[in-house]
Design an enzyme around this catalytic site. Structure first.
Site: not given
Length: 277
Positions: A147, A223, A256
């Site tokens: 991320s 996600d 995620h």
């Protein structure tokens, strides 16, 4: 450097350490896994940069990297994501800025410029400390992240292509200069001149002529940040235009979280190890 903890794992050693960092002006904590092969001499180094709200502990506790790192004989270094402390400027309650959200940049704007210098920390100060204190072959380094950390890994590899022999990412923020959760942070850290942001945006760096040998990216289709924050298709388009090989795996049903990361961690370490030999 202070040793906070050490534990045996997969024939190697998982340690947590602290030191007074000059770049960030505060104590910084980081984790290092040293594989058993290091008993016979220096081994390659793989840097893992974590995402928003994380510390070194998230990947250490939930990333499940030690078995693969021991198998392939690579050191794993996991820095923190920002400076921390009572005297460090922050925005309490804003998980996308301040503590846990350094975005791997050197801030230029007051009051953040004094402490939020994560770029210099992870590219200069911490590597020097690792080289001095661990059996690390600094001529064989790779970098990956998740991320916000995926954003950091991509931009650092593009900036230092001769230093790193591999770069991969889990769900990276492909274009942070336009993403909703990073654009406000860039403005606070780097000012309102968006031209200055390009040095910390993977797609902009590629547009501006920066190159890297190849990238590996894994992204979950479930996600919740995919469409608004991550947008891997922007990286895919930039790499295609520039002729940079990109393996983009869209993983059906994955989100995620570290359930996603740990599932494909072995793949990323094996991929990096092949390029670090």
């Amino acid at each position: 450097m202070e040793t906070i903890s050490k534990a045996r794992a997969h024939g190697g050693t998982q340690g947590v350490y602290k030191h007074d960092a000059k770049t960030t002006g505060c104590p910084m904590t980081f984790a290092v896994f040293v594989p058993p092969q290091a008993e016979n001499g220096p081994v390659p180094v793989l840097w893992y940069l974590s995402g928003l709200t994380c510390t070194h502990a998230n990947v250490m506790d939930k990333g499940e990297y030690r078995r693969a790192a021991a198998k392939h004989g690579v050191i794993i270094v996991a820095p923190d994501t920002s400076p921390r402390g009572a005297d460090i400027p922050d925005e309490a309650g804003n998980w996308q800025f301040g503590s846990g959200a350094g975005f791997y940049v050197d801030a230029t704007e007051a009051p953040y410029a004094t402490n939020y210098r994560m770029w210099s920390y992870v590219t200069e100060e911490l590597p020097a400390l690792i080289a001095e204190n661990f059996p690390a072959d600094m001529s064989r380094q790779g970098i990956f992240g998740h991320s916000m950390g995926g954003h950091g890994a991509l931009t650092i590899a593009l900036t230092y292509p001769d230093r790193f022999k591999s770069c991969s990412a889990f769900a990276p923020i492909a274009q942070p200069s336009t993403a909703g959760w990073s654009k406000p942070a860039f403005e606070k850290y780097l000012g309102t001149n968006e031209a200055a942001w390009r040095a910390h945006d993977a797609t902009a760096l590629i547009e501006d002529g920066k190159r890297f040998s190849e990238f590996l990216v894994d992204q979950g289709t479930a996600d919740s940040f995919l469409d608004d924050g991550l947008r891997p298709w922007l990286l895919e388009e930039a790499c295609k235009t520039a002729g940079i090989p990109l393996t983009l795996n869209m993983r059906e049903g994955y989100d995620h979280s570290y359930f996603f990361i740990s599932t494909f961690m072995d793949d990323h370490i094996a991929w990096a190890a092949d390029r670090l030999k």
